[in-house]
Design a protein around this motif. Structure first.
Motif, PDB file in Angstrom:
ATOM      1  N   GLU A 147       0.838  -1.206   0.000  1.00 42.21           N
ATOM      2  CA  GLU A 147       0.000   0.000   0.000  1.00 42.21           C
ATOM      3  C   GLU A 147       0.872   1.255   0.000  1.00 42.21           C
ATOM      4  N   ILE A 148       1.953   1.224   0.752  1.00 44.23           N
ATOM      5  CA  ILE A 148       2.892   2.352   0.781  1.00 44.23           C
ATOM      6  C   ILE A 148       3.496   2.541  -0.610  1.00 44.23           C
ATOM      7  N   PHE A 149       3.918   1.443  -1.225  1.00 44.77           N
ATOM      8  CA  PHE A 149       4.488   1.473  -2.565  1.00 44.77           C
ATOM      9  C   PHE A 149       3.497   2.081  -3.561  1.00 44.77           C
ATOM     10  N   ALA A 150       2.249   1.631  -3.543  1.00 42.93           N
ATOM     11  CA  ALA A 150       1.231   2.139  -4.476  1.00 42.93           C
ATOM     12  C   ALA A 150       1.009   3.632  -4.286  1.00 42.93           C
ATOM     13  N   GLU A 151       1.010   4.087  -3.060  1.00 45.63           N
ATOM     14  CA  GLU A 151       0.802   5.511  -2.785  1.00 45.63           C
ATOM     15  C   GLU A 151       1.998   6.342  -3.259  1.00 45.63           C
ATOM     16  N   LEU A 152       3.212   5.871  -2.988  1.00 48.17           N
ATOM     17  CA  LEU A 152       4.416   6.601  -3.401  1.00 48.17           C
ATOM     18  C   LEU A 152       4.582   6.616  -4.915  1.00 48.17           C
ATOM     19  N   LYS A 153       4.140   5.554  -5.567  1.00 44.67           N
ATOM     20  CA  LYS A 153       4.271   5.442  -7.021  1.00 44.67           C
ATOM     21  C   LYS A 153       3.530   6.585  -7.729  1.00 44.67           C
ATOM     22  N   LYS A 154       2.510   7.137  -7.083  1.00 43.76           N
ATOM     23  CA  LYS A 154       1.744   8.242  -7.666  1.00 43.76           C
ATOM     24  C   LYS A 154       2.610   9.491  -7.854  1.00 43.76           C
ATOM     25  N   THR A 155       3.516   9.730  -6.897  1.00 43.59           N
ATOM     26  CA  THR A 155       4.356  10.924  -6.974  1.00 43.59           C
ATOM     27  C   THR A 155       5.803  10.620  -7.340  1.00 43.59           C
ATOM     28  N   CYS A 156       6.201   9.364  -7.193  1.00 42.35           N
ATOM     29  CA  CYS A 156       7.580   8.934  -7.510  1.00 42.35           C
ATOM     30  C   CYS A 156       7.501   7.717  -8.423  1.00 42.35           C
ATOM     31  N   PRO A 157       7.212   7.913  -9.697  1.00 42.26           N
ATOM     32  CA  PRO A 157       6.996   6.769 -10.593  1.00 42.26           C
ATOM     33  C   PRO A 157       8.200   5.845 -10.754  1.00 42.26           C
ATOM     34  N   SER A 158       9.400   6.295 -10.426  1.00 44.24           N
ATOM     35  CA  SER A 158      10.577   5.441 -10.601  1.00 44.24           C
ATOM     36  C   SER A 158      10.871   4.580  -9.371  1.00 44.24           C
ATOM     37  N   ILE A 159      10.134   4.748  -8.290  1.00 43.47           N
ATOM     38  CA  ILE A 159      10.399   3.968  -7.082  1.00 43.47           C
ATOM     39  C   ILE A 159      10.072   2.492  -7.334  1.00 43.47           C
ATOM     40  N   VAL A 160      10.833   1.608  -6.693  1.00 43.35           N
ATOM     41  CA  VAL A 160      10.593   0.171  -6.810  1.00 43.35           C
ATOM     42  C   VAL A 160      10.234  -0.375  -5.426  1.00 43.35           C
ATOM     43  N   LEU A 161       9.550  -1.516  -5.413  1.00 41.90           N
ATOM     44  CA  LEU A 161       9.090  -2.107  -4.156  1.00 41.90           C
ATOM     45  C   LEU A 161      10.249  -2.420  -3.213  1.00 41.90           C
ATOM     46  N   ALA A 162      11.378  -2.853  -3.747  1.00 40.66           N
ATOM     47  CA  ALA A 162      12.544  -3.165  -2.906  1.00 40.66           C
ATOM     48  C   ALA A 162      12.997  -1.937  -2.116  1.00 40.66           C
ATOM     49  N   THR A 163      12.911  -0.765  -2.709  1.00 37.37           N
ATOM     50  CA  THR A 163      13.280   0.474  -2.015  1.00 37.37           C
ATOM     51  C   THR A 163      12.362   0.705  -0.828  1.00 37.37           C
ATOM     52  N   VAL A 164      11.076   0.433  -1.013  1.00 37.54           N
ATOM     53  CA  VAL A 164      10.116   0.592   0.084  1.00 37.54           C
ATOM     54  C   VAL A 164      10.467  -0.373   1.213  1.00 37.54           C
ATOM     55  N   TYR A 165      10.678  -1.653   0.886  1.00 37.44           N
ATOM     56  CA  TYR A 165      11.022  -2.636   1.916  1.00 37.44           C
ATOM     57  C   TYR A 165      12.332  -2.285   2.622  1.00 37.44           C
ATOM     58  N   ASN A 166      13.353  -1.874   1.878  1.00 39.05           N
ATOM     59  CA  ASN A 166      14.634  -1.512   2.489  1.00 39.05           C
ATOM     60  C   ASN A 166      14.476  -0.351   3.458  1.00 39.05           C
ATOM     61  N   ASN A 167      13.707   0.644   3.055  1.00 44.34           N
ATOM     62  CA  ASN A 167      13.488   1.797   3.926  1.00 44.34           C
ATOM     63  C   ASN A 167      12.634   1.437   5.131  1.00 44.34           C
ATOM     64  N   LEU A 168      11.626   0.602   4.949  1.00 40.92           N
ATOM     65  CA  LEU A 168      10.798   0.175   6.083  1.00 40.92           C
ATOM     66  C   LEU A 168      11.647  -0.598   7.094  1.00 40.92           C
TER      67      LEU A 168
END
Length: 156
Positions: free
Chosen positions: A59-80
């Motif tokens: 859900e965090i990834f989907a929300e961030l993808k709206k404003t940061c289209p280049s973000i990848v799911l691994a980045t979300v997990y690493n930061n979490l």
């Protein structure tokens, strides 16, 4: 320009070979005082803290993808992982459900056994009572109260 070398284990082929890839990071992917990773960490932290619900990584990834289209799911997990390790966010592990993320302030949770809804509840701090019971210092505790939520009770 900075060069990063990535080593990937090839999956599915069963041969266990490793491949390599090279990726260049230009100076524009860094910002003063930190990297793009730090920028994403702050965005993730703010998103979780401002949310009225307990978000999953997806859900965090989907929300961030709206404003940061280049973000990848691994980045979300690493930061979490980093944010929870640093105590800036709290990970809530639930059986048969993806982990959810929450603010780090002390509070407890209600989990509906019927629909899986997760809600916050603030109860008296049990630290001292628990320490008396175990005759020693405790590092932390998580209290998850299982119940049937009002919506599910109405359906029954």
């Amino acid at each position: 320009m900075q060069e990063i070398r990535i080593i990937l284990k090839m999956e599915g082929g069963g041969n266990g070979r490793y491949g390599t890839g090279r990726h260049r990071l230009s100076g524009t992917s860094q910002r003063k005082g930190g990297t793009q990773l730090a920028k994403y960490a702050e965005m993730i932290r703010k998103l979780v803290l401002d949310s009225q619900k307990h978000l999953t990584a997806e859900e965090i990834f989907a929300e961030l993808k709206k404003t940061c289209p280049s973000i990848v799911l691994a980045t979300v997990y690493n930061n979490l992982n980093r944010l929870t390790d640093e105590g800036k966010l709290r990970r809530i592990c639930m059986e048969d459900s993806p982990d959810r993320y929450d603010r780090p302030t002390r509070h407890d949770h209600l989990l509906c056994r019927s629909c899986g809804a997760l809600a916050d509840i603030t109860l008296q701090d049990l630290t001292q009572a628990l320490e008396r019971q175990v005759d020693g210092e405790i590092l932390s505790y998580d209290l998850m109260i299982h119940y049937i939520c009002p919506k599910c009770r109405k359906k029954a």
